[in-house]
Write a protein that holds these residues in place. Structure first.
Motif, PDB file in Angstrom:
ATOM      1  N   TYR A 166     -40.018 -37.487 -15.426  1.00  0.00           N
ATOM      2  CA  TYR A 166     -40.183 -38.823 -14.855  1.00  0.00           C
ATOM      3  C   TYR A 166     -39.511 -39.875 -15.735  1.00  0.00           C
ATOM      4  N   VAL A 167     -39.695 -39.727 -17.043  1.00  0.00           N
ATOM      5  CA  VAL A 167     -39.163 -40.743 -17.974  1.00  0.00           C
ATOM      6  C   VAL A 167     -37.636 -40.794 -17.890  1.00  0.00           C
ATOM      7  N   THR A 168     -37.030 -39.654 -17.556  1.00  0.00           N
ATOM      8  CA  THR A 168     -35.567 -39.590 -17.571  1.00  0.00           C
ATOM      9  C   THR A 168     -34.934 -39.640 -16.177  1.00  0.00           C
ATOM     10  N   THR A 169     -35.765 -39.772 -15.146  1.00  0.00           N
ATOM     11  CA  THR A 169     -35.175 -39.845 -13.798  1.00  0.00           C
ATOM     12  C   THR A 169     -35.677 -41.036 -12.983  1.00  0.00           C
ATOM     13  N   TYR A 170     -36.675 -41.724 -13.483  1.00  0.00           N
ATOM     14  CA  TYR A 170     -37.236 -42.891 -12.779  1.00  0.00           C
ATOM     15  C   TYR A 170     -36.961 -44.091 -13.683  1.00  0.00           C
ATOM     16  N   ASN A 171     -35.779 -44.675 -13.531  1.00  0.00           N
ATOM     17  CA  ASN A 171     -35.314 -45.659 -14.527  1.00  0.00           C
ATOM     18  C   ASN A 171     -34.941 -47.001 -13.926  1.00  0.00           C
ATOM     19  N   ASN A 172     -35.027 -48.009 -14.763  1.00  0.00           N
ATOM     20  CA  ASN A 172     -34.431 -49.315 -14.466  1.00  0.00           C
ATOM     21  C   ASN A 172     -33.269 -49.503 -15.430  1.00  0.00           C
ATOM     22  N   PHE A 173     -32.077 -49.526 -14.907  1.00  0.00           N
ATOM     23  CA  PHE A 173     -30.882 -49.771 -15.723  1.00  0.00           C
ATOM     24  C   PHE A 173     -29.821 -50.246 -14.730  1.00  0.00           C
ATOM     25  N   TYR A 174     -29.871 -51.557 -14.437  1.00  0.00           N
ATOM     26  CA  TYR A 174     -29.079 -52.105 -13.335  1.00  0.00           C
ATOM     27  C   TYR A 174     -27.576 -51.952 -13.546  1.00  0.00           C
ATOM     28  N   GLU A 175     -27.155 -51.728 -14.776  1.00  0.00           N
ATOM     29  CA  GLU A 175     -25.730 -51.478 -15.026  1.00  0.00           C
ATOM     30  C   GLU A 175     -25.268 -50.210 -14.318  1.00  0.00           C
ATOM     31  N   PHE A 176     -26.236 -49.359 -13.941  1.00  0.00           N
ATOM     32  CA  PHE A 176     -25.905 -48.111 -13.256  1.00  0.00           C
ATOM     33  C   PHE A 176     -26.551 -48.053 -11.872  1.00  0.00           C
ATOM     34  N   GLY A 177     -26.900 -49.213 -11.326  1.00  0.00           N
ATOM     35  CA  GLY A 177     -27.469 -49.255  -9.986  1.00  0.00           C
ATOM     36  C   GLY A 177     -28.896 -49.759  -9.991  1.00  0.00           C
ATOM     37  N   THR A 178     -29.326 -50.288  -8.849  1.00  0.00           N
ATOM     38  CA  THR A 178     -30.641 -50.919  -8.786  1.00  0.00           C
ATOM     39  C   THR A 178     -31.753 -49.964  -8.323  1.00  0.00           C
ATOM     40  N   GLY A 179     -31.399 -48.808  -7.816  1.00  0.00           N
ATOM     41  CA  GLY A 179     -32.425 -47.831  -7.418  1.00  0.00           C
ATOM     42  C   GLY A 179     -32.945 -47.093  -8.635  1.00  0.00           C
ATOM     43  N   LYS A 180     -34.189 -46.637  -8.539  1.00  0.00           N
ATOM     44  CA  LYS A 180     -34.792 -45.944  -9.689  1.00  0.00           C
ATOM     45  C   LYS A 180     -34.054 -44.646 -10.037  1.00  0.00           C
ATOM     46  N   ASP A 181     -33.465 -44.000  -9.017  1.00  0.00           N
ATOM     47  CA  ASP A 181     -32.770 -42.739  -9.318  1.00  0.00           C
ATOM     48  C   ASP A 181     -31.260 -42.927  -9.428  1.00  0.00           C
ATOM     49  N   ASP A 182     -30.785 -44.160  -9.403  1.00  0.00           N
ATOM     50  CA  ASP A 182     -29.342 -44.407  -9.603  1.00  0.00           C
ATOM     51  C   ASP A 182     -28.890 -44.120 -11.031  1.00  0.00           C
ATOM     52  N   PRO A 183     -29.618 -44.613 -12.064  1.00  0.00           N
ATOM     53  CA  PRO A 183     -29.101 -44.445 -13.432  1.00  0.00           C
ATOM     54  C   PRO A 183     -28.852 -42.981 -13.810  1.00  0.00           C
ATOM     55  N   VAL A 184     -29.774 -42.083 -13.482  1.00  0.00           N
ATOM     56  CA  VAL A 184     -29.567 -40.689 -13.901  1.00  0.00           C
ATOM     57  C   VAL A 184     -28.301 -40.121 -13.261  1.00  0.00           C
ATOM     58  N   GLU A 185     -28.011 -40.552 -12.048  1.00  0.00           N
ATOM     59  CA  GLU A 185     -26.837 -40.043 -11.345  1.00  0.00           C
ATOM     60  C   GLU A 185     -25.563 -40.765 -11.839  1.00  0.00           C
ATOM     61  N   ASN A 186     -25.617 -42.085 -11.861  1.00  0.00           N
ATOM     62  CA  ASN A 186     -24.397 -42.861 -12.127  1.00  0.00           C
ATOM     63  C   ASN A 186     -24.028 -42.947 -13.604  1.00  0.00           C
TER      64      ASN A 186
END
Ligand code: MTE
Length: 318
Positions: free
Chosen positions: A73-93
């Motif tokens: 959860y800690v590594t896939t449910y993220n807020n990091f808008y530089e890689f997208g605004t969805g919670k699962d965007d950062p891990v992918e992008n």
């Protein structure tokens, strides 16, 4: 965290993380199911990147009663808008983002400004593991074993002057490598700030790892802040600039919605967000039916940090 019209609200913000994950997994797995069904003995599993191990001494002074939130959860449910605004965007992008080599420019009210390589800032012998509660302004929380160095240890090396009343932090701005920056969702680069006594407080951790490994990209590789008594957005990721200032520096979320996000952003169940209550929080990974639990003042760190705010009206300085 954005100022949003109802149609813009990401499903992840209105759905419990477990339900949200379950639905995403169902959609993903049904795409792979046809293939898997024809290959006996094979089960579909998401691709994983081997994370580099990071040795650190466990600091027994910084533990909490709750078990750590499962790492997935800690590594896939993220807020990091530089890689997208969805919670699962950062891990992918962020999976192709290369955070090495890395350097940080130190400037402002200090005697030793300059560009410092990551290795000059982070000494492996100083790394420690601390288990902290982490509370997002969106009313969810986690418990994470972070690895880092007290920010004070690092800041003191730059000999701040008596004029250094605040410390400002800046995230990398590189739209080629951070696709979320190609859209004006925030005023890039993401910036944050702390009062110098908050920055020097022993709880404030300059963080480079979690769960015994180097920080995954989506969690702010290679170097981020963790300020556990403040809402998660103060914990700025992928830092490239640190500046000692005399005046209070601007901060991204305060710029974007000043009525909703203040400079201090101390976790405070008595001060509601204008659009939702901050009295309770949902523990990420707690299961479908886990009840919300009461949020604690200063996220449970009142004993350590309340004295920083003696005499301040924390409703005014939210
Ligand atoms: N830092 C940058 N540069 N960009 C961001 O979008 N999001 C913040 C904070 N730091 C953010 C950031 C918010 S809102 C939260 S809750 C935490 O990162 C999330 O950290 P995590 O993904 O490691 O849980």
């Amino acid at each position: 965290m954005l100022i949003k019209r109802p149609a813009d609200i990401a499903p992840s913000e209105i759905t419990q993380p477990e339900l949200y994950f379950g639905r995403r997994r169902f959609l993903r797995d049904s795409a792979g199911a046809v293939l898997v069904a024809t290959m006996p003995g094979l089960a579909w599993a998401p691709p994983t990147l081997a994370a580099a191990k990071l040795a650190a001494t466990k600091n027994p002074d910084y533990v909490v009663d709750d078990d750590p939130t499962p790492k997935k959860y800690v590594t896939t449910y993220n807020n990091f808008y530089e890689f997208g605004t969805g919670k699962d965007d950062p891990v992918e992008n962020a999976k192709d983002f290369n955070p090495k080599p890395w350097s940080v420019v130190v400037s402002g009210e200090c005697e030793k400004p300059g560009r410092y390589h990551f290795e000059d800032i982070i000494k492996p012998s100083e790394l420690e593991e601390r288990i902290y509660r982490f509370r997002c302004v969106e009313a969810w929380s986690m418990v994470v074993p972070w690895i880092g160095v007290p920010l004070a240890t690092v800041l003191k090396r730059f000999n701040p002057t008596a004029k250094a009343k605040y410390v400002a932090f800046e995230t990398l701005y590189d739209p080629k490598r951070m696709p979320g920056q190609r859209r004006p969702v925030l005023n890039w680069p993401y910036v944050e700030g702390l009062r110098i006594d908050e920055a020097m407080h022993p709880l404030t951790l300059l963080t480079v790892g979690l769960y015994g490994e180097e920080l995954p990209n989506q969690n702010g590789a290679p170097i981020r802040l963790i300020v556990p008594w403040k809402y998660g957005f103060k914990s700025i990721k992928s830092i490239v600039r640190i500046k000692f200032t005399e005046k209070q520096p601007p901060t991204t979320w305060n710029d974007s919605a000043p009525q909703e996000y203040g400079f201090y952003s101390n976790v405070n169940p008595q001060v509601d967000h204008p659009r939702w209550s901050q009295r309770k929080e949902r523990k990420v990974g707690g299961g479908f039916f886990s009840p919300k639990v009461p949020t604690l003042k200063f996220n449970g760190y009142a004993e350590q940090v309340a004295a920083l705010y003696t005499g301040m009206d924390l409703v005014k300085f939210y």
